[in-house]
Design a protein around this motif. Structure first.
Motif, PDB file in Angstrom:
ATOM      1  N   THR A 432      44.028  25.735  44.570  1.00 60.71           N
ATOM      2  CA  THR A 432      42.674  26.280  44.715  1.00 60.71           C
ATOM      3  C   THR A 432      42.597  27.174  45.940  1.00 60.71           C
ATOM      4  O   THR A 432      43.177  26.858  46.992  1.00 60.71           O
ATOM      5  N   GLY A 437      38.619  35.830  43.494  1.00 55.95           N
ATOM      6  CA  GLY A 437      38.230  35.352  42.176  1.00 55.95           C
ATOM      7  C   GLY A 437      38.647  36.311  41.078  1.00 55.95           C
ATOM      8  O   GLY A 437      39.083  37.448  41.344  1.00 55.95           O
ATOM      9  N   ILE A 438      38.520  35.881  39.834  1.00 56.42           N
ATOM     10  CA  ILE A 438      38.947  36.663  38.671  1.00 56.42           C
ATOM     11  C   ILE A 438      37.813  36.683  37.657  1.00 56.42           C
ATOM     12  O   ILE A 438      37.220  35.630  37.352  1.00 56.42           O
ATOM     13  N   PRO A 440      36.000  36.344  34.329  1.00 54.94           N
ATOM     14  CA  PRO A 440      36.376  35.516  33.167  1.00 54.94           C
ATOM     15  C   PRO A 440      36.993  36.307  32.023  1.00 54.94           C
ATOM     16  O   PRO A 440      37.844  35.788  31.302  1.00 54.94           O
ATOM     17  N   HIS A 443      40.817  36.415  32.316  1.00 57.48           N
ATOM     18  CA  HIS A 443      41.593  35.175  32.482  1.00 57.48           C
ATOM     19  C   HIS A 443      42.861  35.177  31.643  1.00 57.48           C
ATOM     20  O   HIS A 443      43.894  34.664  32.074  1.00 57.48           O
ATOM     21  N   VAL A 481      43.470  28.684  34.113  1.00 55.79           N
ATOM     22  CA  VAL A 481      42.797  29.152  35.319  1.00 55.79           C
ATOM     23  C   VAL A 481      41.298  28.998  35.138  1.00 55.79           C
ATOM     24  O   VAL A 481      40.769  29.171  34.033  1.00 55.79           O
ATOM     25  N   SER A 483      37.930  30.473  37.194  1.00 57.27           N
ATOM     26  CA  SER A 483      37.587  31.377  38.290  1.00 57.27           C
ATOM     27  C   SER A 483      36.376  32.216  37.921  1.00 57.27           C
ATOM     28  O   SER A 483      36.096  32.455  36.736  1.00 57.27           O
ATOM     29  N   GLU A 484      35.664  32.651  38.957  1.00 60.82           N
ATOM     30  CA  GLU A 484      34.597  33.629  38.844  1.00 60.82           C
ATOM     31  C   GLU A 484      34.806  34.667  39.947  1.00 60.82           C
ATOM     32  O   GLU A 484      35.418  34.375  40.980  1.00 60.82           O
ATOM     33  N   SER A 489      39.517  30.847  43.014  1.00 57.78           N
ATOM     34  CA  SER A 489      40.210  30.530  41.758  1.00 57.78           C
ATOM     35  C   SER A 489      40.875  29.167  41.877  1.00 57.78           C
ATOM     36  O   SER A 489      41.237  28.720  42.966  1.00 57.78           O
ATOM     37  N   THR A 490      41.041  28.526  40.726  1.00 53.53           N
ATOM     38  CA  THR A 490      41.788  27.277  40.638  1.00 53.53           C
ATOM     39  C   THR A 490      42.772  27.387  39.484  1.00 53.53           C
ATOM     40  O   THR A 490      42.366  27.503  38.317  1.00 53.53           O
ATOM     41  N   PHE A 491      44.057  27.381  39.792  1.00 54.65           N
ATOM     42  CA  PHE A 491      45.100  27.393  38.768  1.00 54.65           C
ATOM     43  C   PHE A 491      45.549  25.951  38.543  1.00 54.65           C
ATOM     44  O   PHE A 491      45.913  25.245  39.490  1.00 54.65           O
TER      45      PHE A 491
END
Length: 508
Positions: A432, A437-438, A440, A443, A481, A483-484, A489-491
């Motif tokens: 994390t 962020g990414i 959506p 993704h 993943v 993320s916003e 982000s959290t992988f």
């Protein structure tokens, strides 16, 4: 489920429901009829008890009459005692008879008449006994002789017959009612039992049909499984062969692309040197034309500055060469990445027990200088140990940590956390960060080869996450993943705790 199976299941449900309702109906009807039969039998018994009470009462009256006659004739005290004993129970018997006949108005009237006649007759007995006690025996005997045909005696006889006649009628009626109730209860029980047996037989038939259908379905399923396994094995072999062919093709193509690329790089260098000579000569020629047309040797003259359109042409030439060299460098990096991927795809994974905390700590130490430059901290939480391929895990977590450091938000202290837990034989790891962020919609894009998302202000070829996902799949795991944009982000990487070395290794 086929229509036949659905119909069979529906019919079984209906049969079970019908059987349940039949059992409930039989139970309710049986309880009702048993209670009714018990009630009818109680009325039959009551009628018999009334008749018995009437008979006992008449017997007591006759005993009292016989004792009275004997006492009048003999004046013996024992007969007086017998009379008193018999007469003492008659009022209670009359009252009991009246209570027992309250359900029948006709019997109530007869019981009242009988009570009046009996009381009258008892009064006659008492009067005769009293005369004997007063030594008027002759008068008492004369009255006794005439009393055998008194109105009270006739009334008692007539009313007794009426009571018995009515009770006989009630007995016949109530016995018939009880018999009908018994027959009805038996009929209901037999009919219900037959229905239950019929439903049970039908259920057995359906059960046998279902069992045969299930056996046939299982047989077809076994055949299908055998065929499916064969097809899967064939498809897997085809896929493995195609995968290996793709890897060989990629390797060959990448290797073959290097030859023209090296040539292009060489010719570009020569073109760059040639460019220097050409524009040097142009500048020298222009100077000689304008200043010293008679000079024969221009090599001893210093290189002049380009001017006007010549200078613009030189700048354009330099810019074009720069674009070519940049494209060549990018092409070289892509070819190198493809070659690395093909080499990695041919590498045999080896399962071994790994202290993942030690492995992650080692990765964190190697990127410590990057973390300091990015003003970021890396927190490593509890991590379960695994049986897996060490090099693959190093590549997976190195790439994720490196991406987390690379895409932090400018001006915001970076926070990166690595945690893990186990569930149902799998280890779940989360990396994390609080970075950019990414979006959506990107993704899935970030896991595609040579595809990148967001602002392209960081170096990279777009193969890192694609490579990571391929490694995770070869280790029998999954990757996702969450993320916003502007929210970090959290992988999430899920891997088997005890990897056997076979899961997806050859198929990926």
């Amino acid at each position: 489920m086929t229509p036949v199976s659905r119909r069979r299941s529906t019919l079984q449900i209906l049969l079970l429901s019908a059987g349940f309702f039949v059992l409930v109906a039989i139970s309710v009807a049986s309880v009702f009829l048993v209670n009714k039969a018990r009630e009818d039998n109680s009325w039959v018994v009551h009628t018999v008890e009334v008749e018995s009470q009437v008979a006992n009462l008449l017997v007591d009256i006759r005993r009292a009459e016989s004792a009275t006659r004997a006492y009048l004739l003999t004046s013996a005290p024992q007969y007086l005692s017998e009379y008193q004993s018999a007469a003492a129970g008659i009022p209670a018997a009359l009252n009991h008879l009246q209570m027992m006949t309250v359900d029948n108005p006709a019997q109530v009237a007869n019981a009242a008449k009988l009570k009046a006649a009996v009381e009258q007759r008892l009064a006659e007995f008492a009067l005769g006994i009293e005369r004997v006690k007063n030594n008027d025996v002759a008068t008492s005997i004369d009255i006794l002789r005439k009393g055998t045909s008194t109105e009270a005696v006739e009334a008692i006889a007539r009313i007794g017959r009426d009571l018995r006649t009515e009770e006989d009628r009630l007995l016949a009626m109530r016995t018939a009612t009880a018999d009908r109730t018994q027959v009805l209860a038996s009929s209901v029980t037999i009919a219900g039992s037959c229905m239950v047996l019929a439903l049970a037989a039908l259920s057995l038939v359906l059960l046998r049909q279902s069992s045969r259908a299930r056996d046939e379905a299982e047989a077809r399923l076994r055949d299908s499984n055998v065929n499916l396994e064969t097809i899967v094995d064939e498809r897997t072999a085809d896929l493995r062969e195609a995968n290996e062919e793709i890897q060989r093709f990629a390797y060959i193509v990448s290797h073959d692309l290097r030859s023209p690329l090296v040539n292009i790089m060489g010719f570009t260098s020569e073109l760059e040197e040639l460019r220097g000579d050409i524009f040097k000569r142009i500048a020298t020629l222009n100077r000689f034309v304008s200043l010293a047309p008679a000079m024969e040797d221009a090599t001893d003259v210093a290189e002049p500055e380009l001017e006007g359109s010549d200078k613009q042409l030189s700048d354009d030439f330099n810019e074009s060469l720069g674009f070519i060299k940049s494209s060549i460098a990018k092409m070289d990096r892509l070819i190198s990445a493809i070659l690395n991927l093909t080499r990695e795809g041919r590498r045999e994974f080896k399962a071994e027990r790994i202290d993942l905390r030690e492995l992650i700590d080692g990765i964190v130490k190697t990127v410590a200088h990057q973390a300091v430059e990015a003003n970021a901290t890396i927190e490593v939480g509890a991590l379960p140990n695994l049986v897996s391929d060490r090099l693959a895990l190093e590549q997976i977590f190195s790439n994720l940590i490196d991406n987390a450091l690379k895409y932090l938000k400018d001006g915001v202290p970076g926070e990166i956390a690595i945690e893990g837990r186990t569930k149902l034989g799998f280890a779940i790891f989360e990396v994390t960060d609080n970075g950019r962020g990414i979006d959506p919609k990107d993704h899935q894009r970030i896991f595609d080869l040579f595809r990148r998302a967001g602002t392209q202000d960081k170096p990279g070829q777009g193969i890192g996450l694609a490579h990571v996902r391929a490694l995770v799949r070869r280790l029998g795991g999954t990757m996702s993943v969450a993320s916003e944009l502007h929210s970090g982000s959290t992988f999430t990487v899920t891997l088997p705790v005890n990897w056997s070395g076979k899961q997806r290794d050859k198929e990926s």
